[in-house]
Motif scaffolding. Structure first.
Motif, PDB file in Angstrom:
ATOM      1  N   MET A   1       0.836  -1.193   0.000  1.00 16.78           N
ATOM      2  CA  MET A   1       0.000   0.000   0.000  1.00 16.78           C
ATOM      3  C   MET A   1       0.872   1.245   0.000  1.00 16.78           C
ATOM      4  N   SER A   2       0.313   2.367  -0.453  1.00 22.90           N
ATOM      5  CA  SER A   2       1.065   3.610  -0.435  1.00 22.90           C
ATOM      6  C   SER A   2       1.323   4.034   1.007  1.00 22.90           C
ATOM      7  N   LYS A   3       2.327   4.888   1.190  1.00 23.14           N
ATOM      8  CA  LYS A   3       2.696   5.309   2.547  1.00 23.14           C
ATOM      9  C   LYS A   3       1.565   6.049   3.244  1.00 23.14           C
ATOM     10  N   SER A   4       0.696   6.699   2.448  1.00 21.67           N
ATOM     11  CA  SER A   4      -0.403   7.460   3.048  1.00 21.67           C
ATOM     12  C   SER A   4      -1.644   6.615   3.311  1.00 21.67           C
ATOM     13  N   ALA A   5      -1.648   5.343   2.864  1.00 21.29           N
ATOM     14  CA  ALA A   5      -2.826   4.492   3.011  1.00 21.29           C
ATOM     15  C   ALA A   5      -3.076   4.154   4.478  1.00 21.29           C
ATOM     16  N   ARG A   6      -4.341   4.140   4.850  1.00 18.55           N
ATOM     17  CA  ARG A   6      -4.707   3.798   6.216  1.00 18.55           C
ATOM     18  C   ARG A   6      -4.936   2.290   6.347  1.00 18.55           C
ATOM     19  N   ASP A   7      -4.682   1.782   7.528  1.00 18.57           N
ATOM     20  CA  ASP A   7      -4.859   0.360   7.813  1.00 18.57           C
ATOM     21  C   ASP A   7      -6.336   0.102   8.125  1.00 18.57           C
ATOM     22  N   LEU A   8      -7.001  -0.659   7.279  1.00 17.32           N
ATOM     23  CA  LEU A   8      -8.424  -0.928   7.465  1.00 17.32           C
ATOM     24  C   LEU A   8      -8.690  -2.230   8.222  1.00 17.32           C
ATOM     25  N   SER A   9      -7.653  -2.834   8.785  1.00 16.65           N
ATOM     26  CA  SER A   9      -7.846  -4.112   9.480  1.00 16.65           C
ATOM     27  C   SER A   9      -8.785  -4.026  10.687  1.00 16.65           C
ATOM     28  N   PRO A  10      -8.909  -2.884  11.409  1.00 16.75           N
ATOM     29  CA  PRO A  10      -9.906  -2.860  12.493  1.00 16.75           C
ATOM     30  C   PRO A  10     -11.332  -3.082  12.000  1.00 16.75           C
ATOM     31  N   ILE A  11     -11.577  -2.790  10.716  1.00 19.12           N
ATOM     32  CA  ILE A  11     -12.905  -3.004  10.137  1.00 19.12           C
ATOM     33  C   ILE A  11     -13.089  -4.461   9.728  1.00 19.12           C
ATOM     34  N   PHE A  12     -12.095  -5.016   9.049  1.00 19.74           N
ATOM     35  CA  PHE A  12     -12.245  -6.337   8.451  1.00 19.74           C
ATOM     36  C   PHE A  12     -11.659  -7.475   9.276  1.00 19.74           C
ATOM     37  N   GLU A  13     -10.880  -7.137  10.306  1.00 22.21           N
ATOM     38  CA  GLU A  13     -10.342  -8.172  11.193  1.00 22.21           C
ATOM     39  C   GLU A  13     -10.437  -7.731  12.659  1.00 22.21           C
ATOM     40  N   PRO A  14     -11.619  -7.295  13.085  1.00 20.61           N
ATOM     41  CA  PRO A  14     -11.751  -6.807  14.464  1.00 20.61           C
ATOM     42  C   PRO A  14     -11.721  -7.942  15.476  1.00 20.61           C
ATOM     43  N   LYS A  15     -11.092  -7.669  16.612  1.00 25.81           N
ATOM     44  CA  LYS A  15     -11.102  -8.640  17.711  1.00 25.81           C
ATOM     45  C   LYS A  15     -12.339  -8.455  18.591  1.00 25.81           C
ATOM     46  N   SER A  16     -12.987  -7.297  18.459  1.00 23.65           N
ATOM     47  CA  SER A  16     -14.192  -7.027  19.241  1.00 23.65           C
ATOM     48  C   SER A  16     -15.104  -6.107  18.443  1.00 23.65           C
ATOM     49  N   VAL A  17     -16.417  -6.326  18.609  1.00 27.88           N
ATOM     50  CA  VAL A  17     -17.431  -5.537  17.909  1.00 27.88           C
ATOM     51  C   VAL A  17     -18.491  -5.098  18.913  1.00 27.88           C
ATOM     52  N   ALA A  18     -18.856  -3.819  18.875  1.00 29.42           N
ATOM     53  CA  ALA A  18     -19.959  -3.311  19.689  1.00 29.42           C
ATOM     54  C   ALA A  18     -21.066  -2.824  18.755  1.00 29.42           C
ATOM     55  N   LEU A  19     -22.311  -2.918  19.211  1.00 27.39           N
ATOM     56  CA  LEU A  19     -23.454  -2.478  18.407  1.00 27.39           C
ATOM     57  C   LEU A  19     -24.240  -1.431  19.171  1.00 27.39           C
ATOM     58  N   ILE A  20     -24.106  -0.178  18.754  1.00 26.12           N
ATOM     59  CA  ILE A  20     -24.875   0.911  19.351  1.00 26.12           C
ATOM     60  C   ILE A  20     -26.236   0.955  18.659  1.00 26.12           C
ATOM     61  N   GLY A  21     -27.280   0.743  19.441  1.00 22.94           N
ATOM     62  CA  GLY A  21     -28.618   0.617  18.874  1.00 22.94           C
ATOM     63  C   GLY A  21     -29.070  -0.826  18.797  1.00 22.94           C
ATOM     64  N   ALA A  22     -28.344  -1.730  19.457  1.00 24.44           N
ATOM     65  CA  ALA A  22     -28.778  -3.130  19.539  1.00 24.44           C
ATOM     66  C   ALA A  22     -30.193  -3.179  20.136  1.00 24.44           C
ATOM     67  N   SER A  23     -31.000  -4.109  19.652  1.00 22.53           N
ATOM     68  CA  SER A  23     -32.416  -4.102  20.029  1.00 22.53           C
ATOM     69  C   SER A  23     -32.963  -5.508  20.182  1.00 22.53           C
ATOM     70  N   ASN A  24     -34.013  -5.624  21.003  1.00 20.13           N
ATOM     71  CA  ASN A  24     -34.780  -6.860  21.125  1.00 20.13           C
ATOM     72  C   ASN A  24     -35.971  -6.887  20.174  1.00 20.13           C
ATOM     73  N   ASN A  25     -36.113  -5.850  19.354  1.00 23.82           N
ATOM     74  CA  ASN A  25     -37.225  -5.748  18.417  1.00 23.82           C
ATOM     75  C   ASN A  25     -36.791  -6.307  17.054  1.00 23.82           C
ATOM     76  N   PRO A  26     -37.367  -7.442  16.612  1.00 24.45           N
ATOM     77  CA  PRO A  26     -36.940  -8.062  15.354  1.00 24.45           C
ATOM     78  C   PRO A  26     -37.147  -7.191  14.127  1.00 24.45           C
ATOM     79  N   ALA A  27     -37.924  -6.106  14.264  1.00 22.25           N
ATOM     80  CA  ALA A  27     -38.157  -5.219  13.124  1.00 22.25           C
ATOM     81  C   ALA A  27     -37.043  -4.183  12.958  1.00 22.25           C
ATOM     82  N   LYS A  28     -36.120  -4.114  13.914  1.00 28.89           N
ATOM     83  CA  LYS A  28     -35.083  -3.086  13.877  1.00 28.89           C
ATOM     84  C   LYS A  28     -33.744  -3.675  13.417  1.00 28.89           C
TER      85      LYS A  28
END
Length: 224
Positions: free
Chosen positions: A1-28
């Motif tokens: 990658m170019s020197k200015s390219a950002r590392d996108l591994s936190p998106i595609f290889e995350p060790k942890s994921v949080a969901l803001i807006g997680a719901s018990n409503n199956p319609a959401k």
């Protein structure tokens, strides 16, 4: 990658994921996306965020990202557009590395939405956060068995990585591929590309040893 390219591994290889807006409503979407993540067998840790719930899908729910007991690689935000900048600010303050902003209501709706989008990106970049979207159908990564998608899809793992500026066409290609026995390595619905552009995803996928083919569905480029 170019020197200015950002590392996108936190998106595609995350060790942890949080969901803001997680719901018990199956319609959401906060229910559907969490269901997809669990059903696809994500290999990392999952933290649902909702101040009004105690458990969702049997998982402990946290009131805010500040209550999560570790720094989070990737946050999925499924909240109204006007609430998103504040959520991004809280994520940045807690050293979250990246976020998928599922929500619509940004520049695709006019100048007020564009202002919200610029503010969100300003906050994220100040905190060193990556933003997918907004107005996106999410991402898929076979490497960590992560299907953080709006539609109820469990793609077949393979060697094709797909970038789509149309969430609808992109997710339909995933579904069609699965029906035809065609597997995918990574997928991103790039949405409004407020922060990360399709060309950044292309550069990242091009350096990914588990990607053999890159497929792109493009509708336009800001910088040809």
């Amino acid at each position: 990658m170019s020197k200015s390219a950002r590392d996108l591994s936190p998106i595609f290889e995350p060790k942890s994921v949080a969901l803001i807006g997680a719901s018990n409503n199956p319609a959401k979407y906060g229910w559907i996306i969490l269901a997809n993540i669990i059903a696809n067998g994500y290999t990392g840790r999952i933290y649902p965020i909702n101040p009004k719930e105690d458990k969702i899908w049997g998982l402990r729910v946290y009131r805010s990202i500040s209550d999560v007991p570790e720094e989070v690689d990737l946050v999925d935000i499924s909240r109204p557009a006007e609430a998103v900048p504040a959520h991004v600010e809280e994520c940045a303050e807690n050293n979250v590395k990246s976020a998928i902003v599922i929500s619509g209501g940004f520049k695709e709706t006019g100048e007020e939405g564009a202002k919200l989008e610029r503010e969100m990106v300003r906050i994220a970049r100040r905190g060193g956060m990556l933003i997918v979207g907004p107005n996106t159908m999410g991402i898929y990564s076979a490497r960590v068995s992560l299907s953080a998608l709006m539609p109820p899809l469990l793609p077949k793992p393979g060697e094709i990585s797909l970038i789509s500026q149309s969430g609808n066409i992109g997710t339909n290609l995933l579904a069609f591929g699965t029906d035809q026995g065609i597997g995918f390595n990574k997928f991103v619905s790039s949405g409004n590309e407020a922060d990360i552009t399709a060309l950044e995803y292309l550069e990242y996928f091009a350096e990914d040893p588990s990607t053999k083919v890159i497929l792109m569905y493009m509708e336009g480029l800001r910088d040809g």
